[in-house]
Design an enzyme around this catalytic site. Structure first.
Site, PDB file in Angstrom:
ATOM      1  CG  HIS A  17      -6.882   1.119   3.394  1.00 22.18           C
ATOM      2  ND1 HIS A  17      -7.017   0.128   4.045  1.00 22.18           N
ATOM      3  CD2 HIS A  17      -7.227   2.210   3.998  1.00 22.18           C
ATOM      4  CE1 HIS A  17      -7.436   0.565   5.139  1.00 22.18           C
ATOM      5  NE2 HIS A  17      -7.742   1.882   5.114  1.00 22.18           N
ATOM      6  CD  GLU A  18      -8.003   5.607   2.879  1.00 24.62           C
ATOM      7  OE1 GLU A  18      -9.275   5.959   2.996  1.00 24.62           O
ATOM      8  OE2 GLU A  18      -7.228   5.445   3.845  1.00 24.62           O
ATOM      9  CG  HIS A  70     -12.075   2.621   3.787  1.00 24.97           C
ATOM     10  ND1 HIS A  70     -12.667   1.733   4.884  1.00 24.97           N
ATOM     11  CD2 HIS A  70     -10.920   2.768   4.116  1.00 24.97           C
ATOM     12  CE1 HIS A  70     -11.642   1.591   5.899  1.00 24.97           C
ATOM     13  NE2 HIS A  70     -10.681   2.223   5.415  1.00 24.97           N
ATOM     14  CD  GLU A 100      -9.486   1.544   8.697  1.00 28.27           C
ATOM     15  OE1 GLU A 100      -8.492   1.410   8.023  1.00 28.27           O
ATOM     16  OE2 GLU A 100     -10.196   2.654   8.519  1.00 28.27           O
TER      17      GLU A 100
END
Length: 419
Positions: A285-286, A289, A350
């Protein structure tokens, strides 16, 4: 594909989260995912002698079975992990992508942005005072002149609006992977320089808390990150970045990635996850980003909206008859911008990072269903702590419940990547 998350209380301070009621097909799916993960290149595993049932951990220079029990994997697909009271306290306000990961701000913008607002306030207030100082006859002449030239004024305002629209559409680019259009005001190279500045600031703060590369916890994070990157090296935005891993010895449950590829993971997160599948999803997920350049997108949108808000700010201070009313109007304007544009956009980013991060994890043969379980755990931890449940529109992140449901809807789609 749904996941049933069981909750069992052991004493007063222990909570077990596990997968229950798995069908034979689901168990085979998990076993397949584990074999794929454990047999992946650059990933070494060893069988923990303390667990004859067949649990596996990442290999490191120290026995992780003793040092990092929260990262154990059960070969039959369960998530054997307990949360102590301290762990629950530290995760109750956990969100990935902390403020550290948000758009880096250089000294220039720290000075210029308040100066722009101050200039707008002074200009609006000056217009109001000038209007009040005009004699009644001159006011009437001014109004009459405005009525006569209303089409010229309308044309001027329309031209200004067209300029904003042209600026917006000429600064749209395609988002990597998703293909969505995005607004980019900042140059990427300039933004990376700003990222490096903020990275240096955080490195100074965390200097004494950085784990050495020989630490077992660092090695676990490194192996997971390297495996995620290796599995997604077909994506140019992953391959072109030099990724550097930092593990910070802090109890805070957090992880974030700078746009320049600097990965930060706090040890509090290692204590909060149930296994490497959950940790892999969070790190995916990070990384998503950074790959999707969300920091640049967010900074560009905020900068564009701030510029537009200067016009409204000037109008507020020019129209409001008293300073107190102007201050109230300015506060209302800022809150409208925050809750109508800023926070919904953050939640959208997100959700996008969740989707792409899930794809990254699936390509790395991670059991993607653990992502949904993780957010269920976060929700249960808040319930145990008696934390008030705030409406989602007040947050920059989706609620744990909605996040879990969103991931559940995505899991069947990304699961095909693993097959």
């Amino acid at each position: 594909m749904s996941i049933n998350c069981g909750l069992k209380l052991l004493g007063r301070n222990c909570t077990f989260f596990h997968l229950a009621s798995l069908t034979k097909q689901q168990k085979n799916f998990i076993s397949k995912g584990l074999r794929c993960l454990l047999n992946a290149p650059d990933i070494e595993v060893y069988k923990n002698a303390h667990y004859p049932s067949g649990r596996f951990c990442f290999q490191s220079s120290q026995p992780l079975g003793a040092k990092i029990k929260s990262l154990e994997i059960n070969s039959v697909g369960r998530l054997p992990h307990h949360f102590s009271a301290l762990s629950i306290q530290t995760i109750r306000s956990f969100h990935t992508s902390s403020s550290f990961q948000a758009a880096p701000v250089g000294l220039f913008w720290i000075i210029v942005k308040p100066a722009q607002k101050l200039l707008a306030i002074i200009l609006g207030r000056s217009i109001r005072k000038w209007w009040k100082a005009l004699p009644p006859n001159k006011r009437e002449l001014f109004k009459e002149s405005a009525r006569k030239n209303k089409w010229k004024i309308l044309l001027g305002l329309s031209s200004l609006g067209v300029l904003f629209v042209v600026f917006y559409f000429t600064h749209l680019e395609e988002t990597p992977i998703t293909g969505r259009a995005r607004l980019l005001v900042f140059g990427k190279e300039h933004f990376r320089e700003l990222s490096q500045m903020e990275y240096n600031m955080w490195m100074e703060e965390f200097e004494s808390q950085m784990l050495p590369e020989t630490d077992a916890r660092y090695q676990v994070v490194e192996k997971i990150v390297r495996h995620l990157l290796e599995s997604n090296k077909d994506i140019p935005q992953v391959l072109d970045v030099e990724w550097v891993i930092h593990v910070v010895d802090k109890s805070e449950v957090n992880a974030f990635v700078f746009p320049n590829g600097q990965v930060f993971v706090f040890t509090g997160l290692l204590n909060a996850v149930s296994d490497i599948h959950q940790l892999s999803f969070i790190l995916g997920h990070e990384i998503a980003h950074a790959v999707l350049e969300h920091a640049v997108k967010k900074a560009s949108l905020v900068h564009f909206l701030d510029f537009l808000s200067l016009i409204f700010l000037t109008m507020i201070w020019a129209i409001c008859p008293r300073d107190s009313l102007a201050i109230l109007g300015q506060w209302i304007q800022s809150k409208l911008q925050e809750f109508v544009f800023d926070r919904p956009y953050s939640r959208r980013l997100e959700a996008e990072a969740d989707k792409v991060g899930l794809q990254f994890a699936a390509k790395a043969c991670v059991d993607v269903r653990a992502s949904s379980v993780f957010w269920q755990q976060m929700e249960l931890a808040e319930i145990i702590q008696g934390q008030p449940k705030l409406p989602e529109w007040l947050s920059t992140h989706p609620s744990h419940e909605n996040r879990s449901e969103h991931l559940d809807r995505l899991i069947p789609e990304v699961s095909r990547v693993e097959e």
